[in-house]
Design a protein around this motif. Structure first.
Motif, PDB file in Angstrom:
ATOM      1  N   PRO A  11      -9.162  -6.326  19.036  1.00 18.22           N
ATOM      2  CA  PRO A  11      -8.069  -5.626  19.181  1.00 18.22           C
ATOM      3  C   PRO A  11      -8.272  -4.814  17.894  1.00 18.22           C
ATOM      4  O   PRO A  11      -8.619  -5.278  16.662  1.00 18.22           O
ATOM      5  N   PRO A  12      -7.706  -3.451  17.801  1.00 13.32           N
ATOM      6  CA  PRO A  12      -7.609  -2.783  16.405  1.00 13.32           C
ATOM      7  C   PRO A  12      -6.816  -3.334  15.440  1.00 13.32           C
ATOM      8  O   PRO A  12      -5.945  -4.119  15.564  1.00 13.32           O
ATOM      9  N   ALA A  13      -7.382  -3.353  14.060  1.00 15.94           N
ATOM     10  CA  ALA A  13      -6.404  -3.849  12.916  1.00 15.94           C
ATOM     11  C   ALA A  13      -5.430  -2.952  12.559  1.00 15.94           C
ATOM     12  O   ALA A  13      -5.605  -1.803  12.462  1.00 15.94           O
ATOM     13  N   ALA A  14      -4.404  -3.857  12.314  1.00  8.84           N
ATOM     14  CA  ALA A  14      -3.105  -3.012  11.910  1.00  8.84           C
ATOM     15  C   ALA A  14      -3.301  -2.742  10.460  1.00  8.84           C
ATOM     16  O   ALA A  14      -4.014  -3.598   9.616  1.00  8.84           O
ATOM     17  N   PRO A  15      -2.889  -1.736   9.832  1.00  2.27           N
ATOM     18  CA  PRO A  15      -3.251  -1.216   8.808  1.00  2.27           C
ATOM     19  C   PRO A  15      -2.467  -2.153   7.579  1.00  2.27           C
ATOM     20  O   PRO A  15      -1.328  -2.674   7.959  1.00  2.27           O
ATOM     21  N   SER A  16      -3.107  -2.195   6.471  1.00  3.73           N
ATOM     22  CA  SER A  16      -2.416  -3.173   5.480  1.00  3.73           C
ATOM     23  C   SER A  16      -2.696  -2.516   4.009  1.00  3.73           C
ATOM     24  O   SER A  16      -3.931  -2.117   3.685  1.00  3.73           O
ATOM     25  N   TRP A  17      -1.950  -2.681   2.941  1.00  2.00           N
ATOM     26  CA  TRP A  17      -1.968  -2.088   1.843  1.00  2.00           C
ATOM     27  C   TRP A  17      -2.381  -3.193   0.691  1.00  2.00           C
ATOM     28  O   TRP A  17      -2.825  -2.930  -0.530  1.00  2.00           O
ATOM     29  N   PHE A  18      -2.301  -4.588   1.218  1.00  2.00           N
ATOM     30  CA  PHE A  18      -2.696  -5.459   0.257  1.00  2.00           C
ATOM     31  C   PHE A  18      -4.091  -6.389   1.035  1.00  2.00           C
ATOM     32  O   PHE A  18      -3.891  -7.201   1.676  1.00  2.00           O
ATOM     33  N   PRO A  19      -5.093  -6.020   0.538  1.00  2.00           N
ATOM     34  CA  PRO A  19      -6.322  -6.563   0.994  1.00  2.00           C
ATOM     35  C   PRO A  19      -6.525  -7.894   0.992  1.00  2.00           C
ATOM     36  O   PRO A  19      -7.105  -8.655   1.879  1.00  2.00           O
ATOM     37  N   TYR A  20      -6.130  -8.491   0.117  1.00  2.00           N
ATOM     38  CA  TYR A  20      -6.305 -10.122  -0.146  1.00  2.00           C
ATOM     39  C   TYR A  20      -5.254 -11.000   0.525  1.00  2.00           C
ATOM     40  O   TYR A  20      -5.230 -12.004   0.935  1.00  2.00           O
ATOM     41  N   LEU A  21      -4.144 -10.394   0.439  1.00  2.00           N
ATOM     42  CA  LEU A  21      -2.907 -11.140   1.070  1.00  2.00           C
ATOM     43  C   LEU A  21      -2.513 -10.561   2.197  1.00  2.00           C
ATOM     44  O   LEU A  21      -1.696 -11.284   3.080  1.00  2.00           O
ATOM     45  N   GLY A  22      -3.403  -9.845   3.041  1.00  2.60           N
ATOM     46  CA  GLY A  22      -3.206  -9.383   4.316  1.00  2.60           C
ATOM     47  C   GLY A  22      -1.644  -8.721   4.718  1.00  2.60           C
ATOM     48  O   GLY A  22      -1.184  -7.984   3.583  1.00  2.60           O
ATOM     49  N   HIS A  23      -1.166  -9.180   5.728  1.00  8.74           N
ATOM     50  CA  HIS A  23       0.335  -8.765   5.856  1.00  8.74           C
ATOM     51  C   HIS A  23       1.317  -9.714   5.374  1.00  8.74           C
ATOM     52  O   HIS A  23       2.570  -9.712   5.630  1.00  8.74           O
ATOM     53  N   ALA A  24       1.058 -10.912   4.384  1.00 14.88           N
ATOM     54  CA  ALA A  24       2.058 -11.778   4.168  1.00 14.88           C
ATOM     55  C   ALA A  24       3.191 -10.950   3.228  1.00 14.88           C
ATOM     56  O   ALA A  24       4.445 -11.346   3.498  1.00 14.88           O
ATOM     57  N   TYR A  25       3.115 -10.067   2.343  1.00 11.95           N
ATOM     58  CA  TYR A  25       4.059  -9.085   1.765  1.00 11.95           C
ATOM     59  C   TYR A  25       4.911  -8.626   2.858  1.00 11.95           C
ATOM     60  O   TYR A  25       6.182  -8.512   2.451  1.00 11.95           O
ATOM     61  N   GLY A  26       4.552  -8.123   3.626  1.00 10.00           N
ATOM     62  CA  GLY A  26       5.302  -7.147   4.646  1.00 10.00           C
ATOM     63  C   GLY A  26       6.224  -8.350   5.612  1.00 10.00           C
ATOM     64  O   GLY A  26       7.373  -7.968   5.734  1.00 10.00           O
ATOM     65  N   LEU A  27       5.530  -9.243   5.773  1.00  6.03           N
ATOM     66  CA  LEU A  27       6.399 -10.442   6.511  1.00  6.03           C
ATOM     67  C   LEU A  27       7.505 -10.943   5.500  1.00  6.03           C
ATOM     68  O   LEU A  27       8.430 -11.222   6.077  1.00  6.03           O
TER      69      LEU A  27
END
Length: 161
Positions: A11-27
């Motif tokens: 599936p397509p990737a959801a956009p993330s502004w933190f390349p190494y942390l992935g989506h951890a900050y958003g969560l």
């Protein structure tokens, strides 16, 4: 923003502004509401979320969720649970093999996964144990609501100058 490119069947990737942390900050910032926010940004009914080096697939439509639930051997929770435990806990190769042994119960009703589910079923069946757990949970919820009520009550604060 540079992102790992998803594989052709992924599936397509959801956009993330933190390349190494992935989506951890958003969560951390938005809790599970973060997935709702991502689903508004991604037009696909299924999308990929890279979280701390692991890929997670988020399904957003009821029809697809039901279709997935009808495939218990194709997409089963025990193998995901075993991989998560191995990755997060840093299990050795030997321990990973133990976690993955007969993980779906295909070879009979034995193995760590099957025994863990037996333990959970026993603890969660109707009766005194479940009543005790529910009582503790209700007390904790009541205490949290009482604390919330105290925080929302108007109060007078004296400032010392």
């Amino acid at each position: 923003m540079l992102q790992d490119q998803p594989r052709a069947r992924e599936p397509p990737a959801a956009p993330s502004w933190f390349p190494y942390l992935g989506h951890a900050y958003g969560l951390m910032k938005h809790n599970f509401e973060y997935f709702v926010m991502l689903s508004r940004q991604v037009s696909a009914p299924v999308f990929t979320v890279k979280l701390l080096g692991q890929k997670m697939y988020v399904v957003t439509t009821l029809g697809l969720i039901q279709a997935i639930q009808r495939q218990p051997r194709t997409l089963a929770f025990p193998p995901i649970e075993a991989k998560f435990a191995s990755t997060i806990c840093g299990a050795s190769r030997e321990r990973q093999e133990i976690l993955n042994r007969n993980v779906n119960g295909d070879e009979g009703h034995w193995g760590l996964s099957m025994e863990a589910y037996d333990g959970m079923r026993a603890a969660l069946k109707p009766g005194p144990q479940l009543d005790d757990m529910n009582r503790v949970m209700i007390q904790k919820i009541a205490a949290a609501l009482d604390e919330l009520q105290v925080l929302t009550q108007p109060r007078k604060i004296e400032l010392v100058i």
